[in-house]
Motif scaffolding. Structure first.
Motif, PDB file in Angstrom:
ATOM      1  N   LYS A 277       0.839  -1.200   0.000  1.00  0.00           N
ATOM      2  CA  LYS A 277       0.000   0.000   0.000  1.00  0.00           C
ATOM      3  C   LYS A 277       0.874   1.250   0.000  1.00  0.00           C
ATOM      4  O   LYS A 277       1.804   1.373   0.806  1.00  0.00           O
ATOM      5  CB  LYS A 277      -0.919  -0.005   1.223  1.00  0.00           C
ATOM      6  CG  LYS A 277      -1.912   1.163   1.245  1.00  0.00           C
ATOM      7  CD  LYS A 277      -2.823   1.068   2.457  1.00  0.00           C
ATOM      8  CE  LYS A 277      -3.825   2.226   2.485  1.00  0.00           C
ATOM      9  NZ  LYS A 277      -4.728   2.159   3.660  1.00  0.00           N
ATOM     10  N   GLY A 278       0.579   2.183  -0.905  1.00  0.00           N
ATOM     11  CA  GLY A 278       1.317   3.434  -0.965  1.00  0.00           C
ATOM     12  C   GLY A 278       2.514   3.409  -1.895  1.00  0.00           C
ATOM     13  O   GLY A 278       3.161   4.439  -2.099  1.00  0.00           O
ATOM     14  N   ASP A 279       2.865   2.234  -2.441  1.00  0.00           N
ATOM     15  CA  ASP A 279       4.022   2.131  -3.331  1.00  0.00           C
ATOM     16  C   ASP A 279       3.808   2.888  -4.637  1.00  0.00           C
ATOM     17  O   ASP A 279       2.688   2.973  -5.158  1.00  0.00           O
ATOM     18  CB  ASP A 279       4.303   0.660  -3.667  1.00  0.00           C
ATOM     19  CG  ASP A 279       5.134  -0.032  -2.604  1.00  0.00           C
ATOM     20  OD1 ASP A 279       5.780   0.676  -1.808  1.00  0.00           O
ATOM     21  OD2 ASP A 279       5.125  -1.274  -2.579  1.00  0.00           O
TER      22      ASP A 279
ATOM     23  N   ASP B 260       1.301   4.338 -13.426  1.00  0.00           N
ATOM     24  CA  ASP B 260       0.764   4.975 -12.223  1.00  0.00           C
ATOM     25  C   ASP B 260      -0.221   4.083 -11.483  1.00  0.00           C
ATOM     26  O   ASP B 260      -0.697   4.450 -10.410  1.00  0.00           O
ATOM     27  CB  ASP B 260       0.070   6.293 -12.593  1.00  0.00           C
ATOM     28  CG  ASP B 260       1.055   7.338 -13.094  1.00  0.00           C
ATOM     29  OD1 ASP B 260       2.193   7.345 -12.591  1.00  0.00           O
ATOM     30  OD2 ASP B 260       0.685   8.109 -13.981  1.00  0.00           O
ATOM     31  N   THR B 261      -0.550   2.946 -12.057  1.00  0.00           N
ATOM     32  CA  THR B 261      -1.542   2.067 -11.436  1.00  0.00           C
ATOM     33  C   THR B 261      -0.882   0.777 -10.989  1.00  0.00           C
ATOM     34  O   THR B 261      -0.469  -0.057 -11.800  1.00  0.00           O
ATOM     35  CB  THR B 261      -2.693   1.747 -12.414  1.00  0.00           C
ATOM     36  OG1 THR B 261      -3.292   2.964 -12.854  1.00  0.00           O
ATOM     37  CG2 THR B 261      -3.735   0.882 -11.734  1.00  0.00           C
ATOM     38  N   LEU B 262      -0.762   0.625  -9.690  1.00  0.00           N
ATOM     39  CA  LEU B 262      -0.206  -0.595  -9.102  1.00  0.00           C
ATOM     40  C   LEU B 262      -1.240  -1.189  -8.155  1.00  0.00           C
ATOM     41  O   LEU B 262      -2.013  -0.461  -7.521  1.00  0.00           O
ATOM     42  CB  LEU B 262       1.089  -0.296  -8.332  1.00  0.00           C
ATOM     43  CG  LEU B 262       2.272   0.241  -9.144  1.00  0.00           C
ATOM     44  CD1 LEU B 262       3.432   0.575  -8.213  1.00  0.00           C
ATOM     45  CD2 LEU B 262       2.723  -0.768 -10.192  1.00  0.00           C
ATOM     46  N   SER B 263      -1.222  -2.507  -8.017  1.00  0.00           N
ATOM     47  CA  SER B 263      -2.161  -3.197  -7.134  1.00  0.00           C
ATOM     48  C   SER B 263      -1.424  -3.800  -5.954  1.00  0.00           C
ATOM     49  O   SER B 263      -0.347  -4.401  -6.130  1.00  0.00           O
ATOM     50  CB  SER B 263      -2.894  -4.311  -7.897  1.00  0.00           C
ATOM     51  OG  SER B 263      -3.579  -3.790  -9.013  1.00  0.00           O
ATOM     52  N   VAL B 264      -1.966  -3.635  -4.762  1.00  0.00           N
ATOM     53  CA  VAL B 264      -1.367  -4.247  -3.575  1.00  0.00           C
ATOM     54  C   VAL B 264      -1.297  -5.759  -3.777  1.00  0.00           C
ATOM     55  O   VAL B 264      -2.296  -6.382  -4.165  1.00  0.00           O
ATOM     56  CB  VAL B 264      -2.188  -3.909  -2.316  1.00  0.00           C
ATOM     57  CG1 VAL B 264      -1.633  -4.663  -1.102  1.00  0.00           C
ATOM     58  CG2 VAL B 264      -2.170  -2.410  -2.070  1.00  0.00           C
ATOM     59  N   GLY B 265      -0.128  -6.338  -3.563  1.00  0.00           N
ATOM     60  CA  GLY B 265       0.069  -7.770  -3.754  1.00  0.00           C
ATOM     61  C   GLY B 265       0.617  -8.124  -5.128  1.00  0.00           C
ATOM     62  O   GLY B 265       0.998  -9.268  -5.370  1.00  0.00           O
ATOM     63  N   GLN B 266       0.650  -7.145  -6.018  1.00  0.00           N
ATOM     64  CA  GLN B 266       1.180  -7.368  -7.372  1.00  0.00           C
ATOM     65  C   GLN B 266       2.669  -7.690  -7.314  1.00  0.00           C
ATOM     66  O   GLN B 266       3.422  -7.069  -6.581  1.00  0.00           O
ATOM     67  CB  GLN B 266       0.947  -6.108  -8.207  1.00  0.00           C
ATOM     68  CG  GLN B 266       1.414  -6.197  -9.648  1.00  0.00           C
ATOM     69  CD  GLN B 266       1.123  -4.898 -10.402  1.00  0.00           C
ATOM     70  OE1 GLN B 266       0.560  -3.951  -9.838  1.00  0.00           O
ATOM     71  NE2 GLN B 266       1.504  -4.845 -11.673  1.00  0.00           N
ATOM     72  N   LYS B 267       3.092  -8.706  -8.057  1.00  0.00           N
ATOM     73  CA  LYS B 267       4.497  -9.104  -8.112  1.00  0.00           C
ATOM     74  C   LYS B 267       5.178  -8.408  -9.281  1.00  0.00           C
ATOM     75  O   LYS B 267       4.712  -8.494 -10.427  1.00  0.00           O
ATOM     76  CB  LYS B 267       4.624 -10.627  -8.282  1.00  0.00           C
ATOM     77  CG  LYS B 267       4.046 -11.442  -7.131  1.00  0.00           C
ATOM     78  CD  LYS B 267       4.954 -11.461  -5.922  1.00  0.00           C
ATOM     79  CE  LYS B 267       4.435 -12.402  -4.858  1.00  0.00           C
ATOM     80  NZ  LYS B 267       5.285 -12.429  -3.649  1.00  0.00           N
TER      81      LYS B 267
END
Length: 308
Positions: A264-266, A295-302
């Motif tokens: 979160k917040g990355d 600009d779009t990242l998901s929490v838990g994304q590798k």
């Protein structure tokens, strides 16, 4: 000049050097700090105890004598090679010594003769008392000598000191003869050789894993095993790197992080800054992972990371 290690860091440094450490009572809060400051620290001092019997020796070094309250050192090195931690902070071990010797220790150069007792050594030295009668006949087992070498090297390695930062009590205070039975020059030679190698860890690790022990931190584990904190966090999916459980098994990885789990917040810039040392390399991460929207990242994304 250096600030003393915290008790936890001191414990971790000794264990990282492969030592078996025994914790005696409230060792980490047992000191003489009310009598004066401890630090800045400049070196390590080695003593012999003039006692016989490990249990009795440890007890004396913890409690002290009438007129000389304990602790009488930070660690007691018994004949079996174990390091018993009996105190941490200011300890009654060095006494007053020669200011010229202290200056030589700080400069890490050859020691002058000690002919004065005008400087507080309890403030500036880590101290290890070693179980031996000090009569020249009592033997020094190989395991004990190796433990002295490892303990001194552990402290030096942490502070970035070399072997010239390790002295005997006889080199500090006029009239002292300890340690007797081996020479400090030979011990410094051993310490020098050990400092030229990576620390050899004890029984807490095997086959690419490490079992967390009391006093461990993620930083101390990473340092001992030549990996990064980030690598340990990723390899073990640690949600809170500050919380480790005794007995917890950690997977050890190489020092280069190859993947990263988004939190979160990355942001890509932040990940590049923290993991690659250069935020401007965020574009390499985006390209490597074929990210259409950086600009779009998901929490838990590798995410795969490029090499540093």
């Amino acid at each position: 000049m250096a600030s003393p290690m915290t008790p936890a860091t001191f414990l971790s440094a000794l264990r990282a050097e492969g030592l078996e450490v025994v914790l005696v009572g409230d060792w980490d809060d047992h000191n003489r700090n009310h009598k004066g400051p401890w630090g800045p620290v400049h070196g390590v001092m080695i003593h012999h105890t003039v006692t016989k019997g490990s249990a009795r020796t440890v007890d004396i070094c913890r409690k002290g004598y009438p007129g000389l309250p304990g602790p009488l050192c930070h660690g007691v090195i018994t004949k079996d090679g174990k390091v018993h931690l009996v105190g941490y902070g200011r300890a009654n071990h060095a006494g007053s010594g020669d200011d010229d010797v202290l200056r030589a220790v700080i400069a890490e150069r050859a020691l002058p003769g000690d002919n004065e007792a005008n400087t507080d050594g309890n403030r500036h030295f880590y101290g290890f008392e070693c179980e031996n009668m000090g009569d020249g006949d009592d033997p020094w087992p190989a395991a004990q000598l190796e433990a002295i070498e490892r303990a001194a090297a552990a402290v030096c390695r942490h502070h970035g000191w070399n072997e010239e930062s390790v002295i005997g009590h006889l080199e500090w205070q006029p009239g002292k003869v300890d340690p007797r039975g081996f020479t400090m020059s030979s011990m410094r030679s051993r310490i020098s050789k050990r400092l030229g190698k990576k620390p050899s860890t004890g029984g807490g690790s095997s086959a690419g894993t490490y079992t967390v022990r009391k006093g461990d931190t993620l930083w101390s584990i990473a340092r001992a095993h030549g990996v990064t904190v980030a690598a340990l966090v990723d390899a073990n999916d640690l949600r809170d790197p500050s919380k480790l459980a005794i007995g917890q098994k950690l997977t050890l990885t190489a020092s280069t992080v190859t993947t990263y789990t988004v939190r979160k917040g990355d942001t890509l810039w932040g990940i590049a800054h923290d993991r690659l040392g250069d935020g401007s390399r965020w574009g390499e991460i985006a390209k490597l992972n074929s990210l259409k929207d950086a600009d779009t990242l998901s929490v838990g994304q590798k995410l795969k990371l490029p090499k540093k």
